[in-house]
Motif scaffolding. Structure first.
Motif, PDB file in Angstrom:
ATOM      1  N   GLU A  54       7.785  -8.005  -8.128  1.00 31.44           N
ATOM      2  CA  GLU A  54       6.563  -7.269  -8.496  1.00 31.44           C
ATOM      3  C   GLU A  54       5.635  -7.154  -7.293  1.00 31.44           C
ATOM      4  O   GLU A  54       4.999  -6.129  -7.085  1.00 31.44           O
ATOM      5  CB  GLU A  54       5.841  -7.971  -9.639  1.00 31.44           C
ATOM      6  CG  GLU A  54       6.535  -7.840 -10.967  1.00 31.44           C
ATOM      7  CD  GLU A  54       5.777  -8.545 -12.093  1.00 31.44           C
ATOM      8  OE1 GLU A  54       4.549  -8.780 -11.955  1.00 31.44           O
ATOM      9  OE2 GLU A  54       6.415  -8.861 -13.100  1.00 31.44           O
ATOM     10  N   ARG A  55       5.556  -8.227  -6.514  1.00 30.34           N
ATOM     11  CA  ARG A  55       4.724  -8.201  -5.317  1.00 30.34           C
ATOM     12  C   ARG A  55       5.248  -7.150  -4.319  1.00 30.34           C
ATOM     13  O   ARG A  55       4.461  -6.461  -3.674  1.00 30.34           O
ATOM     14  CB  ARG A  55       4.673  -9.580  -4.677  1.00 30.34           C
ATOM     15  CG  ARG A  55       3.965 -10.606  -5.539  1.00 30.34           C
ATOM     16  CD  ARG A  55       4.161 -12.031  -5.012  1.00 30.34           C
ATOM     17  NE  ARG A  55       3.653 -12.984  -5.951  1.00 30.34           N
ATOM     18  CZ  ARG A  55       2.385 -13.378  -6.027  1.00 30.34           C
ATOM     19  NH1 ARG A  55       1.491 -12.892  -5.177  1.00 30.34           N
ATOM     20  NH2 ARG A  55       2.000 -14.255  -6.929  1.00 30.34           N
ATOM     21  N   LEU A  56       6.575  -7.046  -4.209  1.00 31.33           N
ATOM     22  CA  LEU A  56       7.174  -6.049  -3.322  1.00 31.33           C
ATOM     23  C   LEU A  56       6.842  -4.635  -3.796  1.00 31.33           C
ATOM     24  O   LEU A  56       6.459  -3.773  -2.997  1.00 31.33           O
ATOM     25  CB  LEU A  56       8.689  -6.242  -3.256  1.00 31.33           C
ATOM     26  CG  LEU A  56       9.177  -7.470  -2.509  1.00 31.33           C
ATOM     27  CD1 LEU A  56      10.662  -7.687  -2.757  1.00 31.33           C
ATOM     28  CD2 LEU A  56       8.896  -7.343  -1.024  1.00 31.33           C
ATOM     29  N   ARG A  57       6.978  -4.400  -5.106  1.00 33.04           N
ATOM     30  CA  ARG A  57       6.685  -3.068  -5.653  1.00 33.04           C
ATOM     31  C   ARG A  57       5.226  -2.693  -5.425  1.00 33.04           C
ATOM     32  O   ARG A  57       4.918  -1.563  -5.035  1.00 33.04           O
ATOM     33  CB  ARG A  57       7.030  -3.033  -7.137  1.00 33.04           C
ATOM     34  CG  ARG A  57       8.514  -3.053  -7.408  1.00 33.04           C
ATOM     35  CD  ARG A  57       8.800  -3.053  -8.904  1.00 33.04           C
ATOM     36  NE  ARG A  57      10.223  -3.239  -9.131  1.00 33.04           N
ATOM     37  CZ  ARG A  57      10.732  -4.060 -10.035  1.00 33.04           C
ATOM     38  NH1 ARG A  57       9.936  -4.764 -10.832  1.00 33.04           N
ATOM     39  NH2 ARG A  57      12.032  -4.169 -10.171  1.00 33.04           N
ATOM     40  N   ASP A  58       4.307  -3.647  -5.676  1.00 37.14           N
ATOM     41  CA  ASP A  58       2.885  -3.380  -5.487  1.00 37.14           C
ATOM     42  C   ASP A  58       2.566  -3.092  -4.022  1.00 37.14           C
ATOM     43  O   ASP A  58       1.804  -2.171  -3.713  1.00 37.14           O
ATOM     44  CB  ASP A  58       2.042  -4.558  -5.978  1.00 37.14           C
ATOM     45  CG  ASP A  58       2.040  -4.693  -7.491  1.00 37.14           C
ATOM     46  OD1 ASP A  58       2.523  -3.768  -8.179  1.00 37.14           O
ATOM     47  OD2 ASP A  58       1.569  -5.739  -7.984  1.00 37.14           O
ATOM     48  N   ALA A  59       3.135  -3.887  -3.121  1.00 35.68           N
ATOM     49  CA  ALA A  59       2.888  -3.682  -1.691  1.00 35.68           C
ATOM     50  C   ALA A  59       3.415  -2.317  -1.246  1.00 35.68           C
ATOM     51  O   ALA A  59       2.764  -1.617  -0.460  1.00 35.68           O
ATOM     52  CB  ALA A  59       3.523  -4.804  -0.873  1.00 35.68           C
ATOM     53  N   ALA A  60       4.576  -1.923  -1.759  1.00 35.23           N
ATOM     54  CA  ALA A  60       5.147  -0.616  -1.405  1.00 35.23           C
ATOM     55  C   ALA A  60       4.271   0.515  -1.940  1.00 35.23           C
ATOM     56  O   ALA A  60       4.037   1.513  -1.243  1.00 35.23           O
ATOM     57  CB  ALA A  60       6.574  -0.499  -1.939  1.00 35.23           C
ATOM     58  N   ALA A  61       3.763   0.364  -3.163  1.00 34.92           N
ATOM     59  CA  ALA A  61       2.904   1.400  -3.748  1.00 34.92           C
ATOM     60  C   ALA A  61       1.598   1.522  -2.963  1.00 34.92           C
ATOM     61  O   ALA A  61       1.126   2.635  -2.706  1.00 34.92           O
ATOM     62  CB  ALA A  61       2.623   1.078  -5.218  1.00 34.92           C
ATOM     63  N   LYS A  62       1.004   0.392  -2.582  1.00 33.06           N
ATOM     64  CA  LYS A  62      -0.239   0.424  -1.793  1.00 33.06           C
ATOM     65  C   LYS A  62       0.006   1.088  -0.441  1.00 33.06           C
ATOM     66  O   LYS A  62      -0.813   1.881   0.030  1.00 33.06           O
ATOM     67  CB  LYS A  62      -0.787  -0.986  -1.597  1.00 33.06           C
ATOM     68  CG  LYS A  62      -1.385  -1.574  -2.853  1.00 33.06           C
ATOM     69  CD  LYS A  62      -1.797  -3.023  -2.635  1.00 33.06           C
ATOM     70  CE  LYS A  62      -2.250  -3.653  -3.928  1.00 33.06           C
ATOM     71  NZ  LYS A  62      -2.490  -5.095  -3.796  1.00 33.06           N
ATOM     72  N   ARG A  63       1.122   0.771   0.155  1.00 31.61           N
ATOM     73  CA  ARG A  63       1.451   1.359   1.465  1.00 31.61           C
ATOM     74  C   ARG A  63       1.625   2.867   1.336  1.00 31.61           C
ATOM     75  O   ARG A  63       1.138   3.637   2.163  1.00 31.61           O
ATOM     76  CB  ARG A  63       2.712   0.698   2.016  1.00 31.61           C
ATOM     77  CG  ARG A  63       3.085   1.131   3.398  1.00 31.61           C
ATOM     78  CD  ARG A  63       4.314   0.346   3.873  1.00 31.61           C
ATOM     79  NE  ARG A  63       4.751   0.779   5.151  1.00 31.61           N
ATOM     80  CZ  ARG A  63       4.366   0.253   6.305  1.00 31.61           C
ATOM     81  NH1 ARG A  63       3.527  -0.748   6.323  1.00 31.61           N
ATOM     82  NH2 ARG A  63       4.827   0.721   7.449  1.00 31.61           N
TER      83      ARG A  63
END
Length: 184
Positions: free
Chosen positions: A152-161
């Protein structure tokens, strides 16, 4: 010579932690025979859990250790091969089996507990190299992953990027605004 993985930065945290885990496990494997412990280092937690909680089903054991069911099965097979545990019918429910310590397993636990006292001291010294709070910090990371899985942290970081990149692409720099104004 610089360490390649260290140079890659925090994205390789798992690689670093695996290196550390492998070093600790191999060190214990090399040292255990000198103090009479015959079980593989990764299985000692299973022996301790069985000693403290009595016979357990594989699923219960996996839950207590927070390890995968298949991995715990591998450990139980290894401990069974060493005659340190055995699988028996659950007296409360004959349809299921539980894992319990054998007499040899109980003797192994005593040796392992003595070895773990020394291991705790050596581990404290190693943790001190990371500075105060390293142990608590590692547990905070582990709890954080239980509360919010890393995926989930990876998905959120990718979306923010992606959002930042999209915003940057639509923003016009002051320099481009001046250039566009001159062309009018």
């Amino acid at each position: 010579m610089n360490d390649f993985i260290e140079a890659q930065g925090p994205a390789f945290l798992a690689h670093l932690l695996r290196r550390l885990a492998d070093e600790l496990v191999q060190g214990a494997a090399d040292w255990y025979p000198a103090v009479g412990v015959g079980s593989p280092p990764r299985t000692v937690s299973t022996l301790i859990a069985l000693d403290e909680h009595g016979p357990l089903g594989v699923t219960e054991l996996a839950g207590r250790l927070r390890q995968s069911h298949p991995l715990v099965i591998v450990w139980i097979r290894e401990l069974s091969r060493l005659s340190l545990v055995e699988q028996v019918d659950d007296p409360a429910d004959r349809r299921r089996t539980v894992v319990r310590l054998t007499g040899a397993g109980r003797r192994e636990v005593k040796k392992a507990r003595a070895a773990l006292q020394v291991m705790a001291q050596a581990s404290r010294e190693l943790l001190a190299l990371a500075g105060p709070g390293a142990w608590a910090g590692l547990w905070a990371m582990e709890r954080g992953c239980r509360e919010r899985p890393f995926v989930e942290r990876l998905r959120d970081a990718a979306a923010k990027r992606a959002a930042r990149a999209s915003k940057a692409a639509t923003m016009v720099s002051p320099r481009r605004r001046r250039a566009a104004a001159r062309m009018r």
